[in-house]
Each structure stands twice: as structure tokens, then as C-alpha cells.
Design a protein around this motif. Structure first.
Motif, PDB file in Angstrom:
ATOM      1  N   ARG A 193       5.827   3.023 -11.450  1.00  0.00           N
ATOM      2  CA  ARG A 193       5.325   3.400 -10.151  1.00  0.00           C
ATOM      3  C   ARG A 193       4.061   2.832  -9.947  1.00  0.00           C
ATOM      4  O   ARG A 193       3.096   2.688 -10.772  1.00  0.00           O
ATOM      5  N   LEU A 194       3.950   2.039  -8.577  1.00  0.00           N
ATOM      6  CA  LEU A 194       2.755   1.236  -8.502  1.00  0.00           C
ATOM      7  C   LEU A 194       1.647   2.253  -8.475  1.00  0.00           C
ATOM      8  O   LEU A 194       0.461   1.747  -8.985  1.00  0.00           O
ATOM      9  N   TYR A 195       1.493   3.315  -7.754  1.00  0.00           N
ATOM     10  CA  TYR A 195       0.403   3.908  -7.960  1.00  0.00           C
ATOM     11  C   TYR A 195       0.053   4.660  -9.319  1.00  0.00           C
ATOM     12  O   TYR A 195      -1.077   4.801  -9.392  1.00  0.00           O
ATOM     13  N   VAL A 196       0.879   4.730 -10.162  1.00  0.00           N
ATOM     14  CA  VAL A 196       0.785   4.926 -11.592  1.00  0.00           C
ATOM     15  C   VAL A 196      -0.097   3.988 -12.475  1.00  0.00           C
ATOM     16  O   VAL A 196      -1.129   3.847 -12.915  1.00  0.00           O
ATOM     17  N   GLN A 197       0.455   2.503 -11.790  1.00  0.00           N
ATOM     18  CA  GLN A 197      -0.316   1.291 -12.466  1.00  0.00           C
ATOM     19  C   GLN A 197      -1.493   1.348 -11.784  1.00  0.00           C
ATOM     20  O   GLN A 197      -2.729   0.776 -12.274  1.00  0.00           O
ATOM     21  N   PRO A 229       0.941  -1.171   0.092  1.00  0.00           N
ATOM     22  CA  PRO A 229       0.094  -0.048   0.010  1.00  0.00           C
ATOM     23  C   PRO A 229       0.881   1.048   0.044  1.00  0.00           C
ATOM     24  O   PRO A 229       0.442   2.400  -0.403  1.00  0.00           O
ATOM     25  N   THR A 230       2.029   0.943   0.511  1.00  0.00           N
ATOM     26  CA  THR A 230       2.948   2.294   0.514  1.00  0.00           C
ATOM     27  C   THR A 230       3.223   2.828  -0.940  1.00  0.00           C
ATOM     28  O   THR A 230       3.304   3.971  -1.224  1.00  0.00           O
ATOM     29  N   GLU A 231       3.623   1.586  -1.792  1.00  0.00           N
ATOM     30  CA  GLU A 231       3.742   2.216  -3.293  1.00  0.00           C
ATOM     31  C   GLU A 231       2.773   2.387  -3.897  1.00  0.00           C
ATOM     32  O   GLU A 231       2.655   3.003  -4.903  1.00  0.00           O
ATOM     33  N   ALA A 232       1.308   1.949  -3.439  1.00  0.00           N
ATOM     34  CA  ALA A 232       0.267   1.909  -4.623  1.00  0.00           C
ATOM     35  C   ALA A 232      -0.409   3.238  -4.217  1.00  0.00           C
ATOM     36  O   ALA A 232      -1.192   3.573  -5.075  1.00  0.00           O
TER      37      ALA A 232
END
Lengths: 264, 265, 283
Positions: free
Chosen positions: C154-158, B99-102
Motif C-alpha cells: 500500500r502506498l502509505y506503507v511505502q 494522496p488518498t492512497e498515500a
């Protein structure tokens, strides 16, 4: 002389905003030569800080009190040269699988040979020793010709263990050596570490948050919670009769799948 | 129970990129079939490289498949276009491992929660959206919501971050949650709380969840049924307890032995 | 420390640049009595080949130098940033085409290119801004492209993509904030490079003669053999000003980088740098 002796160790860390965090509170630990110690705790419980304090590897914003004696060297007050001699030669470390301390642009064999020569090994015999080390961690000989990215996570971790054993240390520190690996690979790596510990008569400190791994060990277990060692004693005793609430919760979450093993 | 998600003999191949153009093709997923019923939690277990992540991406419609069919409520993913395809992104919500990266570190919880709503034009007014966000945050136990809305992810604990990610998914009222290792980055003592959330979603909202994991304890505690994947193939499937107590396939046996602290070699 | 020094230097130069037109400073008419007069109480930095005050010229010359530097850097950042983001985000054929264009502009030799452009368009401040902007954008584009390329994974972009966000949404909400700090850093470097390129172009007379700036001051000093007359005060001050502004820009870039990239804060843990306390009391 015990391998590790920790007396009333306190570590404080000054955070960026000026707050002071008491990361390790009055820790007392002792580990004999060839002994095993597991330190269990969640992230932020101070277990990694404690491990780094054993080698005097703390950042400038840290302050400490107490005494840490590793292999007869006073880590905080002894001469700097003795401490430098301690690191890697007497005490080696296995890092987290995800941290990947290997160079991506050199072959495994090259890196290992270079490490041996750096630590004063005879360059002519370094290659033979390198092969011996790869064999010790049960990697096929072809691996010396490979780059880290060509290996699986478990194989990379075996290489990291080979690195740690390069200088024939007396003490092995392992910081979450199996985190981020698959359960089967996790089990294999921990079994490898335990087997090597026995055959090389190493003192082992294993830091983890995974109680299932610790169950495979003998020796002592220290449970850390918010900087305190809330429980400290033989693994077998603590696993069956936990005193502190925290350990009881952790044990309750341990899987018991009711797997029925057929007699072999 | 009608199947919400259905994978029928899905096959995914990757072309290994060689030095000179395309190399040999690698089969990542081979003849994989699985179903997730309404109000059911299904776990897909496997080691890394077993093809479970590729299967998950295929179920999300993010990975083109080479053979087989993927159906969501009977509609084929491959035949969706335009509006249906965009609605698919609302109907199937992904919960990430880390969740930190997401979560975008530069956005507040409020902005993270509103992002999905504004992308899919959900909620007629700002007040209505606020209401939906508060309701979702309340469900995941982040109460009162006003305490959390203005915070950035780094000011939340790991467990709270995962709760925000789940709440952001819930706010879009999806049909299916796909959870990719939802607790493996979290400390053991907070894992139970997150797993409990999925169980409550199943009990109170009939939510369907496909959990992709190599963490056997969480699959054991949560899933109604499990599929075990190895080398791109589903090697074993069945009701959770039955599989764990009497695994038939050798790979499953090793997996369970490793996770329960017994010797594997 | 560096940040403060950089900001002070740049602030002083901006004040000086503005004071030129605001105070109506004028180096005065040609004065044959004072050709290459040494620094004195009247003319602090002496006078030039026409007997005019050097200090006043230096102050007046600051404005075009800074304006061209900033505008050219802005042009470079605008083109470079846009192309870099597009290339890094798009991958595939568009990335390939844009990358080839960047490569092409990186190997364009600065001075011959500037000569050709001035020959076609004629000299002028505006032209110089465009020329320098064209010369500098590809470096920015490359740096930004690399950052976007890793940033889009980056994961949040995905996550945003899995949420069904449009490309525009992802670019403006998730990608742009990632690269803005980087653009700031490369921007201040571009200002430094632009000022240096401008001085070089002016030195070779490619900037037109109507404008008084540091580069033209050095050019005139050389043309009129200032060094043969031991008139160091005509050459050194404008050169020093260019050096100072460029150094300040580099310091600014460095301190920005240090602020924005926490990975640069490393300490050597081999030496015991932590404090040892006698008692277990709270420090």
C-alpha cells in the motif's frame, strides 16, 4: 427519432449517513443519430451518474424523476426486457482505463469470442468477427493470443473498445476513456474513438474532465457543475465564447505551449 | 547555483524473471544525467515505462543503481551509511501522486503530521512539535490547523489531502522535494492551487523540487527546466519555454502535440 | 441480524457456562432407578446411563468446551498472526522458510497427531489447548501472510518507508491495524474449528476422563449404547449445542467480514431497483 433524449432528469442519491445528494439537477439533453456529445465536469459533478442513468444502471439508493428515452426505449418506465435488449446491443460502453474490466485469466481472443457468442452471434463465425473487431481497433492479430497483463494500458483500452463494438451498437458511451493513460496514448485512443464513430456512424457520448480531449470533438458540449448543466451548446462555440465562469476557468488552464509547427 | 541533486550517467538494469531463473536483463535507465539546483523546480517528463519512476526511486536512494553516481549536496548516496542514510529520508521528501492512497486512512491529520517528526526525533517538546505542525499546515493553507488536526483523510477533499501530504513533508524541513505526478489525480480546478504551493515554496523558501510527470501543462506552468525521457534515455533537456516552443526531438514533438490537442498520427 | 443472533447465542452459552460453577450445579449421584429416563417435568432433558440429569451436565459441560475453544483459538491466532505477519512482511528467505513450515502443519492429520501428543504428554485440558492451537495456526498464518503481503505494498506503507520509518514502526503503526479485522474474522472461525476438534478428540477419548464436556457426553452416550436404548436426549442436546456454538461463530465471522469489507456490498444493477418520482421535488 433521436438516439438519446433526456428530459428534466433528476437523480438523487441517499448517502450512507442518510443525507440526500441531488446528483443530477433538471438535466435536458438531446443527441441525434450519429451525433457527438461531450459532458465535462469534475469528480462529483454528477457526470458519471448522468451517464449511468442513460442505461438505467443506478443503485437502489438512487431515486429519479424525469424521462430518458434511448433509441426509442423509455429507460425508466419501459418494459425491463426492452431495457435489457438496449444494453450492449444498442448502447455499449467504454469504461475508464484504470477500471480494467478484462478477465486476467483468459486470452483476449477467447474473451471477445465468448462475448460475441453470449450475445447471440453464430459460434462458427464468431472467430472471424473477433479478428475483424481487433483489426477495427488497430490491434495486431497476435493480440488474440495474449493475456491482458501482456498488453500496455493503451492496448487494453483498445480491447475494451473492441468489446463495446462487438454487437454493432448505435450508441457508444465512453466514461473517461483515457484517464490514467499517457498523453500520447490518450490522443491516440480519442482519435481512434472519433474515427470509429465516423466510419460506423455511431452516436457518441464522451464523459471526461479533460477539456483538451473535448477540443478534438465536434457536436455538443455540456458542462456540469455540482449536478447542474451550467452550459450546453456546440463545442466550437463554447470553446471560443464560454459564458459560464466555470468553463472560462477551465479554458484558462488549457495548455497553449506556443509550439511552432513547421509547415509539413 | 550549486547543484543540490546530481545524477551522473545513472544506469539501472532489471533482471526479467523468466520461468527458469533470471532471464535477460532489461535496461530501465540508461546513462541518465540530470541536476536540480537550489531553489529550482525541474520537471522530468516521460510516458509510463520511460524509466522516469525508476530514476526517481534511484534519486531517493530506494533503487540500487548499476552504474553512475547520485550526489546530494555533493555527497554520494551510494556511500551513505547508518545515520546519514536515515537523514537522507528526511532531507529528500517524496510527494505521491495519489494522496488518498498515500495517507493511512486510520490515522488523523495530527498523527500523520507527527509521524515523520517522531521518526526523525525532530522537536524538543510536544509543544514545539505542535508549533511546527501548525506552521506547516498554515503554509499549505489549511488554516486554522485545529480544524484539520482531528480529521481523518476521508473527511478531507482531494486537494486538502495533497496539502496535508505536502505539509507533512515540509514539517521535516527537507532540502529536496520529489513530486511524483503531484496533481494528476486532482480535478483541474484545484490543480492550480497545488502547483502554486510549489511555486511559493520556491519563492519563499528556496525549495528545490524534482517533479516527475506526464502531465505537460503542470510542467509547463511550474518548471524552470525540463528533462524529457523516453525508453530509459533522456532525449531532450533545457529551459521549459525553449523546449516547449521548439522541441528538437521527435518524441518531445509528439508529446507536446498530443497534450495540446493536435493530431498525433 | 446474523450478528445479533450470533451474539445472543454465544452470550447465552457463556452465561450458562458461568452459571455451572457459580450456582454449584451438580448432576447428582448415580441413580439406578433412572437409567436413560425419558425427559420429564423433573429432568427436562431426561437422564443418562447413570441416571444423572442431562440438562445439568449440559450446562456444566459448556465451560470446558468454551474455554478450550477460546484458548485454543487464541493460541492459534497468536502463533498464526505472528508467523503470518513476519512471513508476509519479510519476503525473501524468511518468508520461504515460514511458508514451508505452514505447509507442513497444514498437512498434519489432526487425529493421529493428537493421539501421538496425548500418548507422549498424557491427556489434559491444557494439552488439548496446545494441540488444537498447533493444528489450527497455519491456516490463520496463511491468510494473514497474504493480507500483509498486499498490505505492505500500500502506498502509505511505502510512504512510511520513504520517511525512514523502522520496521517495528511500520509493523505496529501501519501493518497491524490492517490485519486486525482479518484476525478477528479468522479468530471466530478458529473458535468454531477448535470446539469441533475438541469434541472429536474427546469423542475418541484423547482428552482425559476427568472433565465433563459436550464431547465426553457424546462419547459416554455412544459407549453405553444410548441409541440402542432410544435415549436420543443423551446424544442430541450436546451435539446440538456444538452445532449452535459453531454456527454462531460462523455467523459472527460472516457479519464481521461484511462490516469490514465494503466490497461485499454489491447490487445487481441490471434490474431497476431505484425509485421513480413523479415530480422534481426533493424527496
Amino acid at each position: 427519432m433521436p438516439a438519446i433524449e433526456v428530459e428534466k432528469l433528476n437523480v438523487w442519491m441517499q448517502a450512507g449517513d442518510g443525507r440526500i445528494i441531488h446528483a443530477v439537477k433538471n438535466a435536458n439533453l438531446s443527441l441525434g443519430n450519429g451525433g457527438q456529445l461531450a459532458i465535462i465536469g469534475e469528480s462529483g459533478s454528477g457526470k458519471s451518474t448522468l451517464l449511468m442513468a442513460l442505461l438505467g444502471l443506478l443503485p437502489p439508493n438512487a431515486s429519479v424523476s424525469g424521462r430518458v428515452i434511448v433509441n426509442g426505449v423509455d429507460v425508466f418506465e419501459g418494459p425491463e426486457a426492452a431495457l435489457a435488449g438496449l444494453r450492449w446491443r444498442e448502447v455499449a460502453m467504454v469504461f475508464q482505463a484504470s477500471s480494467n474490466p478484462l478477465s486476467p485469466v483468459h486470452m483476449i481472443g477467447q474473451q471477445l469470442t465468448r462475448l460475441l457468442v453470449f450475445h447471440g452471434h453464430d459460434p462458427k463465425r464468431a472467430k472471424a468477427r473477433m479478428r475483424e473487431l481487433l483489426d477495427m481497433v488497430r490491434l495486431p492479430a497476435q493480440c488474440e493470443q495474449l493475456y491482458p497483463h501482456q498488453l500496455s494500458g493503451g492496448m487494453r483500452q483498445r480491447v475494451v473498445i473492441a468489446f463495446a463494438l462487438a454487437c454493432q451498437p448505435k450508441v457508444l458511451l465512453a466514461d473517461e476513456p483515457t484517464t490514467a493513460l499517457d498523453p500520447i496514448v490518450q490522443a491516440e485512443i480519442i482519435e481512434l474513438i472519433l474515427a470509429l464513430r465516423q466510419s460506423l456512424d455511431l452516436a457518441l457520448v464522451l464523459v471526461s474532465h479533460d477539456l483538451a480531449l473535448v477540443g478534438r470533438m465536434q457536436g455538443d458540449l455540456a458542462v456540469m457543475l455540482a449536478g447542474d448543466i451550467v452550459e450546453y451548446g456546440p463545442v466550437t462555440q463554447l470553446m471560443t465564447k464560454p459564458k459560464h465562469e466555470h468553463l472560462r476557468t477551465l479554458l484558462a488552464a488549457l495548455p497553449d505551449f506556443g509550439l511552432v509547427e513547421e509547415p509539413a | 547555483m550549486s547543484a543540490l541533486l546530481e545524477l551522473k550517467s545513472v544506469r539501472v538494469e532489471f533482471a526479467a524473471r523468466g520461468l527458469f531463473g533470471e532471464g535477460p536483463r532489461v535496461v530501465a535507465v540508461d546513462d541518465a544525467s540530470l541536476t536540480v539546483g537550489r531553489g529550482e523546480i525541474v520537471a522530468l517528463i516521460g510516458a509510463s515505462g520511460s524509466g522516469k519512476t525508476t530514476t526517481m526511486r534511484a534519486a531517493l536512494g530506494l533503487q540500487p543503481i548499476d552504474a553512475g553516481e547520485i550526489l546530494l549536496s555533493g555527497q554520494a548516496l551510494g556511500k551513505m551509511t547508518g545515520r546519514a542514510l536515515k537523514d537522507l529520508r528526511r532531507r529528500v521528501q517524496l510527494i505521491f501522486q495519489d494522496p488518498t492512497e498515500a495517507l493511512n486512512p486510520r490515522m488523523t491529520v495530527d498523527e500523520i503530521m507527527r509521524e515523520g517528526l517522531s521518526i526523525h526525533h525532530i522537536g524538543a517538546s510536544a509543544a514545539e512539535r505542535r508549533q511546527m505542525i501548525a506552521e506547516a499546515l498554515g503554509f499549505v493553507g489549511l488554516t486554522p490547523p485545529c480544524d484539520f488536526l482531528a480529521r481523518h483523510p476521508h473527511r478531507l477533499s482531494g486537494g486538502q489531502r495533497q496539502r496535508v501530504a505536502i505539509a507533512a513533508a515540509l514539517a521535516l524541513s527537507p532540502d529536496l522535494l520529489i513530486a511524483d505526478e503531484p496533481v494528476s489525480m486532482l480535478d483541474p480546478s484545484i490543480r492550480a492551487g497545488i502547483l502554486d504551493l510549489f511555486a511559493r515554496l520556491r519563492a519563499e523558501r528556496q525549495m528545490s523540487t524534482l517533479m516527475v510527470t506526464h502531465d505537460l501543462p503542470s510542467a509547463y506552468h511550474l518548471a524552470d527546466r525540463v528533462y524529457v525521457m523516453n525508453n530509459g534515455r533522456i532525449v531532450e533537456q533545457g529551459a521549459t519555454r525553449a523546449v516547449f516552443q521548439a522541441p528538437r526531438h521527435d518524441y518531445t514533438k509528439t508529446l507536446i502535440r498530443a497534450a495540446s490537442g493536435r493530431p498525433v498520427a | 441480524m446474523k450478528l445479533k443472533a450470533a451474539l445472543t447465542i454465544l452470550g447465552l452459552f457463556f452465561l450458562a457456562a458461568l452459571s455451572g460453577p457459580l450456582l454449584g450445579l451438580d448432576p447428582g449421584p448415580i441413580d439406578v432407578q433412572h437409567i436413560f429416563a425419558a425427559p420429564s417435568a423433573q429432568n427436562w432433558l431426561g437422564s443418562d446411563d447413570a441416571g444423572r440429569d442431562v440438562l445439568i451436565q449440559l450446562v456444566i459441560g459448556a465451560l470446558p468446551s468454551l474455554v478450550v475453544g477460546l484458548s485454543a483459538a487464541a493460541v492459534a491466532i497468536l502463533i498464526g498472526g505472528t508467523v503470518g505477519i513476519l512471513a508476509g512482511y519479510s519476503r525473501g528467505w524468511l518468508d520461504l522458510v515460514l511458508l514451508r513450515i505452514m505447509d507442513y502443519f497444514i498437512v498434519v492429520p489432526a487425529l493421529p497427531f493428537a493421539m501421538v501428543i496425548t500418548a507422549i504428554w498424557g491427556p489434559g485440558l491444557g494439552h488439548m489447548i496446545v494441540v488444537i492451537g498447533i493444528l489450527l495456526w497455519s491456516t490463520t498464518a496463511r491468510v494473514v501472510r497474504a493480507q500483509v503481503k498486499s498490505g505492505r505494498e500500500r502506498l502509505y506503507v511505502q510512504r512510511a518507508r520513504a520517511l525512514g520509518a523502522s520496521h517495528f514502526h511500520i509493523l505496529t503503526r501501519h501493518i497491524l491495524p490492517q490485519v486486525l479485522p482479518l484476525i478477528g474474522t479468522t479468530g471466530s472461525l478458529a473458535v468454531a474449528l477448535a470446539i469441533l476438534t475438541q469434541a472429536a478428540l474427546e469423542f475418541f477419548g484423547l482428552a482425559g476422563t476427568g472433565v465433563l464436556s459436550w464431547g465426553t457426553m457424546i462419547r459416554f452416550a455412544f459407549q453405553r449404547d444410548a441409541m440402542l436404548n432410544d435415549a436420543w436426549w443423551v446424544v442430541i442436546p450436546p451435539g446440538l449445542c456444538i452445532c449452535l456454538v459453531i454456527t454462531a461463530c460462523y455467523w459472527l465471522a460472516q457479519s464481521l467480514e461484511q462490516k469490514l469489507n465494503p466490497r461485499l456490498h454489491t447490487t445487481d444493477l441490471r434490474i431497476r431497483s431505484f425509485a421513480l418520482r413523479a415530480s422534481a421535488e426533493k424527496p
